[in-house]
Design a protein around this motif. Structure first.
Motif, PDB file in Angstrom:
ATOM      1  N   GLY A 437      -3.461  18.028   4.556  1.00 54.24           N
ATOM      2  CA  GLY A 437      -3.461  18.015   6.192  1.00 54.24           C
ATOM      3  C   GLY A 437      -4.584  16.861   6.708  1.00 54.24           C
ATOM      4  N   TYR A 438      -5.684  17.060   6.040  1.00 55.70           N
ATOM      5  CA  TYR A 438      -6.675  16.245   6.663  1.00 55.70           C
ATOM      6  C   TYR A 438      -6.442  14.750   6.235  1.00 55.70           C
ATOM      7  N   LEU A 439      -5.873  14.527   4.995  1.00 50.89           N
ATOM      8  CA  LEU A 439      -5.614  13.027   4.883  1.00 50.89           C
ATOM      9  C   LEU A 439      -4.436  12.369   6.058  1.00 50.89           C
ATOM     10  N   ARG A 440      -3.553  13.293   6.277  1.00 55.24           N
ATOM     11  CA  ARG A 440      -2.567  12.807   7.266  1.00 55.24           C
ATOM     12  C   ARG A 440      -3.420  12.570   8.615  1.00 55.24           C
ATOM     13  N   ARG A 441      -4.161  13.468   9.104  1.00 57.24           N
ATOM     14  CA  ARG A 441      -4.829  13.347  10.305  1.00 57.24           C
ATOM     15  C   ARG A 441      -5.751  12.279  10.552  1.00 57.24           C
ATOM     16  N   SER A 442      -6.476  11.933   9.284  1.00 56.26           N
ATOM     17  CA  SER A 442      -7.255  11.122   9.342  1.00 56.26           C
ATOM     18  C   SER A 442      -6.887   9.619   8.806  1.00 56.26           C
ATOM     19  N   LEU A 443      -5.636   9.290   8.674  1.00 56.71           N
ATOM     20  CA  LEU A 443      -5.204   8.220   7.954  1.00 56.71           C
ATOM     21  C   LEU A 443      -5.764   6.922   8.644  1.00 56.71           C
ATOM     22  N   ARG A 444      -6.293   6.041   8.228  1.00 54.82           N
ATOM     23  CA  ARG A 444      -6.466   4.601   8.671  1.00 54.82           C
ATOM     24  C   ARG A 444      -6.047   3.579   7.648  1.00 54.82           C
ATOM     25  N   SER A 445      -5.701   2.470   8.295  1.00 58.11           N
ATOM     26  CA  SER A 445      -5.251   1.357   7.345  1.00 58.11           C
ATOM     27  C   SER A 445      -6.430   0.688   6.810  1.00 58.11           C
ATOM     28  N   TYR A 446      -6.289   0.081   5.653  1.00 58.89           N
ATOM     29  CA  TYR A 446      -7.506  -0.714   5.175  1.00 58.89           C
ATOM     30  C   TYR A 446      -7.393  -2.240   5.393  1.00 58.89           C
ATOM     31  N   HIS A 447      -6.033  -2.247   5.970  1.00 54.91           N
ATOM     32  CA  HIS A 447      -5.561  -3.794   6.540  1.00 54.91           C
ATOM     33  C   HIS A 447      -5.427  -4.782   5.346  1.00 54.91           C
ATOM     34  N   HIS A 448      -4.933  -4.211   4.215  1.00 50.81           N
ATOM     35  CA  HIS A 448      -4.777  -4.960   3.066  1.00 50.81           C
ATOM     36  C   HIS A 448      -3.192  -5.098   2.758  1.00 50.81           C
ATOM     37  N   TYR A 449      -2.390  -5.637   3.571  1.00 51.28           N
ATOM     38  CA  TYR A 449      -0.904  -5.712   3.742  1.00 51.28           C
ATOM     39  C   TYR A 449      -0.561  -6.713   2.687  1.00 51.28           C
ATOM     40  N   ALA A 450       0.588  -6.290   1.951  1.00 57.75           N
ATOM     41  CA  ALA A 450       1.102  -7.166   1.145  1.00 57.75           C
ATOM     42  C   ALA A 450       2.589  -6.910   0.625  1.00 57.75           C
ATOM     43  N   VAL A 469      11.483 -19.945  -2.645  1.00 58.98           N
ATOM     44  CA  VAL A 469      12.448 -19.190  -2.218  1.00 58.98           C
ATOM     45  C   VAL A 469      13.621 -19.068  -2.919  1.00 58.98           C
ATOM     46  N   ARG A 470      14.254 -17.932  -3.293  1.00 56.15           N
ATOM     47  CA  ARG A 470      15.589 -17.961  -3.963  1.00 56.15           C
ATOM     48  C   ARG A 470      16.652 -18.298  -3.063  1.00 56.15           C
ATOM     49  N   GLY A 471      17.517 -19.327  -3.589  1.00 56.68           N
ATOM     50  CA  GLY A 471      18.566 -19.714  -2.773  1.00 56.68           C
ATOM     51  C   GLY A 471      18.382 -20.718  -1.900  1.00 56.68           C
ATOM     52  N   VAL A 472      17.198 -21.243  -1.807  1.00 58.14           N
ATOM     53  CA  VAL A 472      16.809 -22.158  -0.418  1.00 58.14           C
ATOM     54  C   VAL A 472      16.134 -23.286  -1.103  1.00 58.14           C
ATOM     55  N   GLU A 473      16.456 -24.567  -1.292  1.00 58.45           N
ATOM     56  CA  GLU A 473      15.569 -25.466  -2.056  1.00 58.45           C
ATOM     57  C   GLU A 473      14.633 -25.822  -0.933  1.00 58.45           C
ATOM     58  N   GLY A 474      13.591 -26.635  -1.251  1.00 53.50           N
ATOM     59  CA  GLY A 474      12.480 -26.981  -0.394  1.00 53.50           C
ATOM     60  C   GLY A 474      11.702 -26.338   0.229  1.00 53.50           C
ATOM     61  N   LEU A 475      11.490 -24.914  -0.252  1.00 53.16           N
ATOM     62  CA  LEU A 475      10.953 -23.907   0.592  1.00 53.16           C
ATOM     63  C   LEU A 475      10.330 -22.874  -0.281  1.00 53.16           C
ATOM     64  N   ARG A 476       8.743 -22.856  -0.075  1.00 48.47           N
ATOM     65  CA  ARG A 476       8.032 -21.986  -0.675  1.00 48.47           C
ATOM     66  C   ARG A 476       7.157 -21.098   0.143  1.00 48.47           C
ATOM     67  N   VAL A 477       6.772 -19.770  -0.460  1.00 46.95           N
ATOM     68  CA  VAL A 477       5.985 -18.895   0.161  1.00 46.95           C
ATOM     69  C   VAL A 477       4.633 -18.798  -0.468  1.00 46.95           C
ATOM     70  N   VAL A 478       3.492 -18.781   0.297  1.00 47.37           N
ATOM     71  CA  VAL A 478       2.310 -18.731  -0.513  1.00 47.37           C
ATOM     72  C   VAL A 478       1.273 -17.919   0.291  1.00 47.37           C
ATOM     73  N   ASP A 479       1.436 -16.727   0.137  1.00 41.63           N
ATOM     74  CA  ASP A 479       0.182 -15.759   1.034  1.00 41.63           C
ATOM     75  C   ASP A 479       0.244 -14.394   0.148  1.00 41.63           C
ATOM     76  N   ALA A 480      -0.173 -13.253   0.789  1.00 35.47           N
ATOM     77  CA  ALA A 480      -0.335 -11.984   0.360  1.00 35.47           C
ATOM     78  C   ALA A 480       0.948 -11.416   0.062  1.00 35.47           C
ATOM     79  N   SER A 481       2.299 -11.993   0.948  1.00 33.14           N
ATOM     80  CA  SER A 481       3.305 -11.330   0.725  1.00 33.14           C
ATOM     81  C   SER A 481       4.094 -11.532  -0.676  1.00 33.14           C
ATOM     82  N   VAL A 482       3.676 -12.404  -1.423  1.00 30.28           N
ATOM     83  CA  VAL A 482       4.213 -12.701  -2.387  1.00 30.28           C
ATOM     84  C   VAL A 482       3.646 -11.773  -3.678  1.00 30.28           C
ATOM     85  N   MET A 483       2.659 -11.048  -3.461  1.00 30.19           N
ATOM     86  CA  MET A 483       2.174  -9.853  -4.412  1.00 30.19           C
ATOM     87  C   MET A 483       3.147  -8.944  -4.830  1.00 30.19           C
TER      88      MET A 483
END
Length: 508
Positions: A437-450, A469-483
């Motif tokens: 119950g405390y874990l839910r009340r006290s939740l914070r994000s550590y801001h490590h979105y990926a 990027v699958r299905g599209v030529e000439g396009l890449r993604v480079v950031d935490a979203s690829v983790m």
């Protein structure tokens, strides 16, 4: 709007940690024209340079100001700050430069990201950093990012290190090697007492290159895709609309929220969602915006028995430690640290700054996964962010173990001179149900979105192992979203390494 067109070899969207690396490295070739687009301002706020001022940057003009949806089982939203301006989140974060345990990186390979394990990333970690000390086989000496550990740690930080020894945690010789578990002094991106952002380290020293163009206050509306190939981007600066053409590749480095948002606005994403918003489908990629993961955090807060001295660095966390929640944990899946301020949610009572301190715990290997979706088809509108914290019960079990570990650390003899009454969760919160119950009340994000554009080979993957990027030529993604899955550390150091490796992939 007026419109104009220009041409480049590479276009990089987003001047955050990854974008600064990409722009600086790709423009090393004088014959390569590079355009770097950033939605934020060229000039940072004065507080950026002062390490201890980082909390004041949340909600500022350098923060996109995102919030989650009302969280299931928690009943409130959570702020999701992310950087807007040169350096991105590296300009507003808490300055920690932390590598993950090798096992958490090797889990990427198991998930289908062949070539992205610890040994694969190690040369790029080393290329990034300038470290004094440590084993040169695993630590870099000549990279742009200079890291620093406090030479005069706060007395609470020293108490935390002593407490770790007293309760039997191992003390790591180099907590950033990726090879050790236990407690160690935190490396911070501080040079001569000032923050060093990705812009400071990589971008600003090379802005005079004639082949590198930086455009700030630039809102990217969509990627231009013609015949299955990304040929450029459309962006606006004020009332001026620009179509920038790209002869080689467009690289999206807008972060875990911004990157899937731009892909979906451009018709690249889950087709049902895009059609609901009236967006023409260019590529049906159901994984865009899925697999969102973050490190949830909770805190044990104590009243202080004596006045707390002011802090000089980043407000604590000068010592971090990794532990395992249980014998079945695949790697050290909990991170603990001591903060000089009482870190509590606004909905919970407790001491004010100067009168209390914190033992924080965060889950480094959460099983819960969320999503990023569009709210409208309008560029620049806030996304719908649903992290779905604690929707997998295994996360609550691990965090309950983390609370017990934080209490054990906080009640060690080393804190006796400081420790007053436990303000949160309070001594009456002891059994499993009360802790959850405390874990839910006290939740914070550590801001490590990926994770929202993960690497992989299955149908749910967004990019392949070369970040295309699958299905599209000439396009890449480079950031935490690829983790593909969470790492056992703060994310910024790994984003630098991903970007450094991406440069080699782009050049190959």
């Amino acid at each position: 709007m007026a419109s104009e067109t220009s041409g480049y070899d590479y276009i990089v969207v987003g001047a955050g940690s990854a974008g600064c690396v990409l722009a600086a490295r790709l423009s090393e070739d004088a014959g390569t024209r590079v355009l770097l687009l950033e939605a934020g301002s060229r000039e940072p706020l004065p507080a950026v340079a002062t390490p201890r001022a980082w909390p004041t940057l949340t909600g500022s003009s350098m923060d996109w100001g995102d919030h989650t949806v009302v969280l299931d089982g928690i009943g409130r939203t959570e702020a999701w700050p992310r950087g807007r301006g040169l350096g991105g989140s590296s300009a507003i974060n808490a300055l920690a430069f932390v590598r993950g345990h090798r096992a958490s990186h090797d889990a990427w390979v198991t998930a289908g990201a062949q070539g992205w394990g610890y040994d694969d990333l190690l040369p790029y970690f080393r290329r990034t950093e300038n470290v004094k000390g440590g084993d040169p086989a695993v630590r870099g000496r000549n990279g742009p990012v200079s890291v620093w550990t406090s030479t005069s740690p706060h007395p609470l930080s020293q108490a935390a290190m002593d407490a770790a020894r007293q309760v039997g945690h191992p003390i790591a010789a180099d907590a950033n090697s990726g090879l050790e578990e236990g407690f160690g002094w935190t490396e911070l991106t501080v040079v001569d007492g000032k923050r060093q952002s990705a812009a400071d380290a990589y971008l600003l020293p090379v802005l005079d290159r004639p082949n590198l163009d930086l455009v700030t206050d630039a809102l990217v509306h969509r990627l231009v895709v013609d015949g299955g190939r990304c040929t450029g981007v459309q962006y606006s600066v004020g009332t001026r609309m620009v179509t920038a053409e790209c002869g080689t590749e467009v690289v999206v480095a807008a972060g875990t929220v911004g990157t899937p948002q731009l892909l979906m606005l451009s018709g690249i994403g889950p087709q049902d969602h895009l059609r609901e918003l009236g967006i023409d489908v260019v590529a049906d990629l159901p994984g865009v915006g899925a697999n969102l993961h973050d490190h949830p955090m909770t805190t044990v807060i104590y009243h202080s028995m004596q006045p707390l001295p002011p802090f000089l660095a980043n407000g604590g966390a000068e010592v971090k430690g990794t532990v395992r929640s249980g014998p079945g944990a695949p790697w050290p899946d909990l991170q603990l640290f001591c903060a000089v301020v009482p870190m509590r949610t606004a909905t919970l009572p407790g001491p004010e700054p100067g009168a209390g301190y914190t033992i924080a715990v965060s889950l480094m290997a959460p099983f819960s996964r969320g999503s990023v979706r569009l709210a409208t088809a309008q560029a620049g509108a806030a996304s719908v962010i649903d992290p779905r914290y604690y929707t997998d019960s295994r996360d609550l079990d691990a965090m309950a173990a983390g609370l017990r570990a934080a209490r054990e650390l906080g009640t060690a003899q080393a804190f006796d001179a400081w420790r007053g009454e436990e303000a949160q969760p309070g001594i009456d919160v002891q059994d499993d149900d009360a802790l959850r119950g405390y874990l839910r009340r006290s939740l914070r994000s550590y801001h490590h979105y990926a994770g929202t554009c993960r690497i992989g080979v299955d149908d749910g993957a967004v990019v392949d192992t070369d970040l295309r990027v699958r299905g599209v030529e000439g396009l890449r993604v480079v950031d935490a979203s690829v983790m593909p899955s969470p790492i056992s550390a703060n994310t910024n150091a790994t984003v630098y390494a991903i970007a450094e490796r991406a440069v080699d992939l782009l050049r190959s």
